[in-house]
Design a protein around this motif. Structure first.
Motif, PDB file in Angstrom:
ATOM      1  N   PHE A  38       0.637  -1.381  -0.090  1.00 51.15           N
ATOM      2  CA  PHE A  38       0.401  -0.471   0.611  1.00 51.15           C
ATOM      3  C   PHE A  38       0.776   0.853   0.093  1.00 51.15           C
ATOM      4  CE2 PHE A  38      -0.303  -0.806   4.769  1.00 51.15           C
ATOM      5  CZ  PHE A  38       0.493  -0.224   4.639  1.00 51.15           C
ATOM      6  N   PHE A  41       0.452   3.268  -3.018  1.00 50.04           N
ATOM      7  CA  PHE A  41      -0.551   3.959  -2.981  1.00 50.04           C
ATOM      8  C   PHE A  41      -0.474   5.912  -1.802  1.00 50.04           C
ATOM      9  CE2 PHE A  41      -2.650   0.161  -3.659  1.00 50.04           C
ATOM     10  CZ  PHE A  41      -3.365   0.317  -5.093  1.00 50.04           C
ATOM     11  N   SER A  42       1.082   5.585  -2.163  1.00 45.54           N
ATOM     12  CA  SER A  42       0.759   7.128  -1.215  1.00 45.54           C
ATOM     13  C   SER A  42       0.560   7.944  -2.442  1.00 45.54           C
ATOM     14  CB  SER A  42       2.021   6.441  -0.060  1.00 45.54           C
ATOM     15  OG  SER A  42       2.489   8.257   0.360  1.00 45.54           O
ATOM     16  N   SER A  43       0.366   9.140  -1.705  1.00 41.36           N
ATOM     17  CA  SER A  43       0.243  10.217  -2.468  1.00 41.36           C
ATOM     18  C   SER A  43       1.424  11.640  -2.075  1.00 41.36           C
ATOM     19  CB  SER A  43      -0.876  10.992  -2.136  1.00 41.36           C
ATOM     20  OG  SER A  43      -1.341  11.657  -0.515  1.00 41.36           O
ATOM     21  N   GLN A  65      -4.280   8.038   4.120  1.00 46.36           N
ATOM     22  CA  GLN A  65      -4.837   7.758   2.774  1.00 46.36           C
ATOM     23  C   GLN A  65      -4.440   6.802   2.371  1.00 46.36           C
ATOM     24  OE1 GLN A  65      -1.769   9.036   0.709  1.00 46.36           O
ATOM     25  NE2 GLN A  65      -3.010   8.167  -1.432  1.00 46.36           N
ATOM     26  N   PRO A  66      -3.148   6.170   2.480  1.00 49.95           N
ATOM     27  CA  PRO A  66      -2.961   5.096   1.453  1.00 49.95           C
ATOM     28  C   PRO A  66      -3.820   4.232   1.684  1.00 49.95           C
ATOM     29  CG  PRO A  66      -1.158   6.255   2.236  1.00 49.95           C
ATOM     30  CD  PRO A  66      -2.055   6.496   3.448  1.00 49.95           C
ATOM     31  N   PHE A  68      -6.894   3.629   2.693  1.00 52.38           N
ATOM     32  CA  PHE A  68      -8.231   3.910   1.991  1.00 52.38           C
ATOM     33  C   PHE A  68      -8.356   4.199   0.454  1.00 52.38           C
ATOM     34  CE2 PHE A  68      -9.492   5.578   5.996  1.00 52.38           C
ATOM     35  CZ  PHE A  68     -10.628   6.124   6.345  1.00 52.38           C
ATOM     36  N   ASP A  69      -6.865   4.574  -0.104  1.00 55.06           N
ATOM     37  CA  ASP A  69      -7.077   4.497  -1.767  1.00 55.06           C
ATOM     38  C   ASP A  69      -7.144   2.939  -2.055  1.00 55.06           C
ATOM     39  OD1 ASP A  69      -7.956   6.838  -1.484  1.00 55.06           O
ATOM     40  OD2 ASP A  69      -5.494   7.596  -2.579  1.00 55.06           O
ATOM     41  N   ALA A  70      -5.821   2.144  -0.987  1.00 57.88           N
ATOM     42  CA  ALA A  70      -6.287   0.842  -1.577  1.00 57.88           C
ATOM     43  C   ALA A  70      -6.847   0.203  -1.601  1.00 57.88           C
ATOM     44  CB  ALA A  70      -4.514   0.145  -0.854  1.00 57.88           C
ATOM     45  N   GLY A  72      -9.825   1.049  -1.687  1.00 50.51           N
ATOM     46  CA  GLY A  72     -10.989   1.426  -2.924  1.00 50.51           C
ATOM     47  C   GLY A  72     -10.666   1.052  -4.271  1.00 50.51           C
ATOM     48  N   LYS A  73      -9.406   1.131  -4.679  1.00 50.85           N
ATOM     49  CA  LYS A  73      -9.650   0.221  -5.724  1.00 50.85           C
ATOM     50  C   LYS A  73      -9.368  -1.665  -5.596  1.00 50.85           C
ATOM     51  CE  LYS A  73      -6.632  -0.162 -10.089  1.00 50.85           C
ATOM     52  NZ  LYS A  73      -7.656   1.204 -11.178  1.00 50.85           N
ATOM     53  N   GLU A  76     -13.176  -1.737  -6.662  1.00 45.71           N
ATOM     54  CA  GLU A  76     -13.583  -1.886  -7.542  1.00 45.71           C
ATOM     55  C   GLU A  76     -13.557  -2.879  -8.718  1.00 45.71           C
ATOM     56  OE1 GLU A  76     -10.342   0.325  -9.152  1.00 45.71           O
ATOM     57  OE2 GLU A  76     -11.408   2.299  -8.023  1.00 45.71           O
TER      58      GLU A  76
END
Length: 245
Positions: A38, A41-43, A65-66, A68-70, A72-73, A76
């Motif tokens: 993950f 996925f860090s911004s 953030q990383p 949650f985004d991981a 979320g992906k 999908e």
């Protein structure tokens, strides 16, 4: 079943997922494993995934953030809502009943953390389950997530060669499993119980039930407190107690 692991150390999974029952389960298409770092996925331009805790204190905390985004992906590609599992010492104690529950889910996502802990918003707004494998602390969530996955995957249809194997495991029946013996029947004077050589399947089954009850009473009497015993089992248990007096 599909199982995703979110981790900072994907190399830890190679040996476990590529061996024994977990490897066979993949070959039989009973399960699909995916391991994701993950950090990807860090911004943050430095790809950092942790920071100092507000209010001070020791250690670093994983930022939301990383993760949650991981998650979320991964969601999908999920056909149904996945169970998102946070492995941590504060979670529900893992047991066979929980393994059986998770074995009926199509998609599991394990979040494996490191450092001091997680930002609380991950717990409150992302995960569906918090699970602990015991009252102790490990370096990270990788090892417990693999333990849980192993326990769950072996329950999937067709994974074990004998369909009755998981039903006879310790805890599945509510009791610890009875003793097992194999050849030779006499090894250096240590002999297999005669009943197992008798060929009388009714007596063998009764012996196994009694031994299972005996082992549970001797080693995990707490398991008997929450279980309703049959009349025969109650008699056997009373007999065991008298023999121990």
């Amino acid at each position: 079943m599909k199982i995703d692991f979110l981790t900072l150390f994907p190399e830890m999974f190679e040996g476990v997922l590529g061996s024994s029952i977990l490897k066979k389960a993949q070959e039989k298409n009973a399960v699909e494993f995916n391991v994701t770092n993950f950090r990807e996925f860090s911004s943050n331009k430095h790809q950092t995934v942790d920071d100092y805790p507000y209010g001070g204190g020791a250690g670093m905390v994983l930022t939301p953030q990383p993760i949650f985004d991981a998650v979320g992906k991964l969601k999908e590609t999920s056909k149904a809502a996945p169970r998102i599992i946070l492995v941590c010492p504060q979670g529900e104690r893992f047991n066979q009943r929980k393994a059986e529950e998770l074995a009926g889910i199509d998609h599991l996502i394990f979040i494996c953390g490191h450092y001091e802990g997680y930002d609380e918003r991950i717990r409150e707004h992302l995960v569906t389950d918090e699970i602990s494998i015991g009252d102790f602390v490990l370096t990270g969530g990788e090892l417990p997530s693999m333990v849980i996955a192993d326990s769950v995957v072996r329950l999937l249809p067709g994974v074990l060669g004998n369909v009755d194997s998981p039903l006879q495991d310790s805890y599945s029946s509510g009791f610890l499993e009875h003793p097992h013996y194999t050849r030779p029947s006499d090894y250096n004077g240590m002999k297999v119980p005669d009943v197992l050589l008798s060929g009388n399947h009714q007596l063998i089954e009764e012996w196994r039930l009694k031994e299972s009850l005996k082992r549970t009473w001797q080693r995990r009497p707490d398991l008997l407190e929450a279980r309703e015993l049959s009349e025969d089992q109650k008699k056997w248990l009373e007999q065991l107690k008298k023999e121990d007096e």
